[in-house]
Enzyme design. Sequence first.
Site, PDB file in Angstrom:
ATOM      1  N   LYS A  33     -24.634  46.158 -21.973  1.00 24.69           N
ATOM      2  CA  LYS A  33     -23.737  45.503 -21.012  1.00 24.69           C
ATOM      3  C   LYS A  33     -23.056  46.529 -20.128  1.00 24.69           C
ATOM      4  CE  LYS A  33     -19.494  45.098 -22.313  1.00 24.69           C
ATOM      5  NZ  LYS A  33     -18.214  44.742 -22.942  1.00 24.69           N
ATOM      6  N   GLY A 107     -14.343  42.009 -18.980  1.00 23.39           N
ATOM      7  CA  GLY A 107     -13.477  43.120 -18.561  1.00 23.39           C
ATOM      8  C   GLY A 107     -14.117  43.931 -17.452  1.00 23.39           C
ATOM      9  N   GLU A 329     -14.778  48.779 -29.543  1.00 22.82           N
ATOM     10  CA  GLU A 329     -15.585  47.551 -29.575  1.00 22.82           C
ATOM     11  C   GLU A 329     -16.412  47.447 -30.856  1.00 22.82           C
ATOM     12  OE1 GLU A 329     -17.896  47.584 -25.907  1.00 22.82           O
ATOM     13  OE2 GLU A 329     -19.446  48.833 -26.791  1.00 22.82           O
ATOM     14  N   ARG A 360      -7.972  40.867 -31.452  1.00 23.75           N
ATOM     15  CA  ARG A 360      -8.994  41.054 -32.487  1.00 23.75           C
ATOM     16  C   ARG A 360      -8.390  41.444 -33.834  1.00 23.75           C
ATOM     17  NH1 ARG A 360     -13.784  43.857 -28.735  1.00 23.75           N
ATOM     18  NH2 ARG A 360     -14.779  41.864 -28.300  1.00 23.75           N
ATOM     19  N   ARG A 401     -17.853  39.273 -30.516  1.00 22.96           N
ATOM     20  CA  ARG A 401     -17.919  40.205 -31.652  1.00 22.96           C
ATOM     21  C   ARG A 401     -17.303  39.599 -32.922  1.00 22.96           C
ATOM     22  NH1 ARG A 401     -20.384  44.292 -29.013  1.00 22.96           N
ATOM     23  NH2 ARG A 401     -19.592  44.725 -26.939  1.00 22.96           N
ATOM     24  N   LYS A 426     -21.936  36.006 -24.213  1.00 27.26           N
ATOM     25  CA  LYS A 426     -21.237  36.973 -23.350  1.00 27.26           C
ATOM     26  C   LYS A 426     -22.062  38.243 -23.194  1.00 27.26           C
ATOM     27  CE  LYS A 426     -16.614  39.038 -22.776  1.00 27.26           C
ATOM     28  NZ  LYS A 426     -16.801  40.437 -22.481  1.00 27.26           N
TER      29      LYS A 426
HETATM   30  O1  S3P Z   1     -16.146  50.245 -19.655  1.00 23.97           O
HETATM   31  C1  S3P Z   1     -16.753  49.521 -20.475  1.00 23.97           C
HETATM   32  O2  S3P Z   1     -17.921  49.138 -20.289  1.00 23.97           O
HETATM   33  C2  S3P Z   1     -16.030  49.114 -21.689  1.00 23.97           C
HETATM   34  C3  S3P Z   1     -14.892  49.786 -22.077  1.00 23.97           C
HETATM   35  C4  S3P Z   1     -14.100  49.401 -23.258  1.00 23.97           C
HETATM   36  O3  S3P Z   1     -12.959  48.712 -22.781  1.00 23.97           O
HETATM   37  P1  S3P Z   1     -11.445  49.077 -23.215  1.00 23.97           P
HETATM   38  O4  S3P Z   1     -11.173  50.475 -22.844  1.00 23.97           O
HETATM   39  O5  S3P Z   1     -10.643  48.056 -22.467  1.00 23.97           O
HETATM   40  O6  S3P Z   1     -11.403  48.868 -24.707  1.00 23.97           O
HETATM   41  C5  S3P Z   1     -14.900  48.510 -24.222  1.00 23.97           C
HETATM   42  O7  S3P Z   1     -14.064  48.004 -25.216  1.00 23.97           O
HETATM   43  C6  S3P Z   1     -15.586  47.391 -23.460  1.00 23.97           C
HETATM   44  O8  S3P Z   1     -16.324  46.594 -24.339  1.00 23.97           O
HETATM   45  C7  S3P Z   1     -16.579  47.973 -22.455  1.00 23.97           C
HETATM   46  C1  PEP Z   2     -14.018  44.418 -25.132  1.00 25.85           C
HETATM   47  C2  PEP Z   2     -15.225  43.966 -24.777  1.00 25.85           C
HETATM   48  O1  PEP Z   2     -15.585  43.468 -23.575  1.00 25.85           O
HETATM   49  P1  PEP Z   2     -14.984  43.568 -22.103  1.00 25.85           P
HETATM   50  O2  PEP Z   2     -16.017  44.282 -21.286  1.00 25.85           O
HETATM   51  O3  PEP Z   2     -14.806  42.149 -21.661  1.00 25.85           O
HETATM   52  O4  PEP Z   2     -13.691  44.328 -22.175  1.00 25.85           O
HETATM   53  C3  PEP Z   2     -16.345  43.967 -25.769  1.00 25.85           C
HETATM   54  O5  PEP Z   2     -17.483  43.690 -25.355  1.00 25.85           O
HETATM   55  O6  PEP Z   2     -16.120  44.238 -26.954  1.00 25.85           O
END
Ligand code: S3P
Ligand code: PEP
Length: 441
Positions: A33, A107, A329, A360, A401, A426
């Site tokens: 992702k 996110g 994550e 979480r 998750r 997702k």
């Molecule tokens: O930049 C990214 O692709 C991500 C960064 C992280 O976010 P956070 O820093 O908000 O935890 C991670 O938890 C999320 O699943 C993906």
């Molecule tokens: C925190 C996560 O996703 P997001 O990219 O929406 O922050 C995740 O995939 O665990």
Amino acid sequence: MPETPAQTTATALWPAPTASEAVDATVHVPGSKSVTNRALVLAALASEPGWLRRPLRSRDTLLMADALRAMGVQIEEGVGPDGTGEAWRVLPTGLNGPATVDVGNAGTVMRFLPPVAALADGDIRFDGDPRSYERPLHGVIDALRVLGARIDDDDRGALPLTVHGSGALDGGPVEIDASSSSQFVSALLLSAPRFNQGVEVRHIGSTLPSLPHIRMTVDMLRAVGAQVDTPESGGEPNVWRVTPGALLGRDLTVEPDLSNAQPFLAAALVTGGRVLIPDWPVRTTQPGDRLREIFTEMGGSCELTDYGLVLTGSGSIHGIDVDLGDVGELTPGIAAVAALADSPSTLRGVAHLRLHETDRLAALTKEINELGGDVTESADGLHIRPRPLHGGTFHTYDDHRMATAGAVIGLAVEGVRIENVATTAKTLPDFPDLWTGMLGV
Ligand SMILES: O=C(O)C1=C[C@@H](OP(=O)(O)O)[C@@H](O)[C@H](O)C1
Ligand SMILES: C=C(OP(=O)(O)O)C(=O)O
């Protein structure tokens, strides 16, 4: 008639299969992702067309593609020029409003795209799932204002909002507190080559989670020709600089999502079996690579072969005391394994998980305890004391998750039913089928 996983609806209960024997399987895990959504943004900002091979096709990545399309970028989904596998062609033809972007609860979409919208010509409205209104976005909004953008956000520092794009952004130096999400930093860096003065991002908060994800951003920017100075390349601590310049269109093959490999690797650990994940990268910035070390400490053994990563369980699962701040994550999956271990675990450094898809730490505590577990929350993590668990409903709170964590527990505990397993769409829509395929049921 019994319900098959494919027929499961959003609210139905999915009976998590128990493993009657040690798992022995090869699981092809779809693309990352985080890599797919960065690659889409960078390709949309490039000065020439690019290719993404083996992109992840899931809710988060389709939302990203649709959002970029709404701003004028052409993304053609098809097979690659050599006919092997799925490949998307990205034609960065323009960034225009008015447009509306649905961020869902991604996110990456809600944080990476407002800077892109600031470069568009016209108004871009951002909206999403109810939970997206609660997830922190102030770091991106405040920084963009300092860098010259006009944004209407009802002064909440959150979604919904409208970016009034003017076709260009000044850029320059900016201070942010990214302690609630590394994605604030990544968001500003990804679009910065297109800002008139580039950017200098200085993180002024006390902690910074998910550093590997910031490294992923930097690596992928450099791979498309951007000049980036980082703390690791001799710069100041907590400061990243991106020089303005054109981005190249690339032909990029997306690595498998190593965080989504986690439940399958956990299955080898929990059942004392063996799981091969093909195409595990030898070098990667994905946080999931830490699983090799973490699951080894918890009782497995890992071997990176020419075919991929093989995890072999020993039949014993040990507790662990670990700071997961860099790899937050992974926490739900590690908590699930820890609940089945032969000794207690302490998971630390993940206070920011309270602002993820759901809180979480609270969700894991409640759901594992409802199955008879003994989990307590600390300010920044979990203490997990394993106890014999029993069946029951495992709620997911719209968190992919949580669903996969519940499935891991279900391997060893009869009668676990996952509420809304469809939420795995997702990042891993095929999860139920991959899971039953691995178990041969
Ligand atoms: O930049 C990214 O692709 C991500 C960064 C992280 O976010 P956070 O820093 O908000 O935890 C991670 O938890 C999320 O699943 C993906
Ligand atoms: C925190 C996560 O996703 P997001 O990219 O929406 O922050 C995740 O995939 O665990």
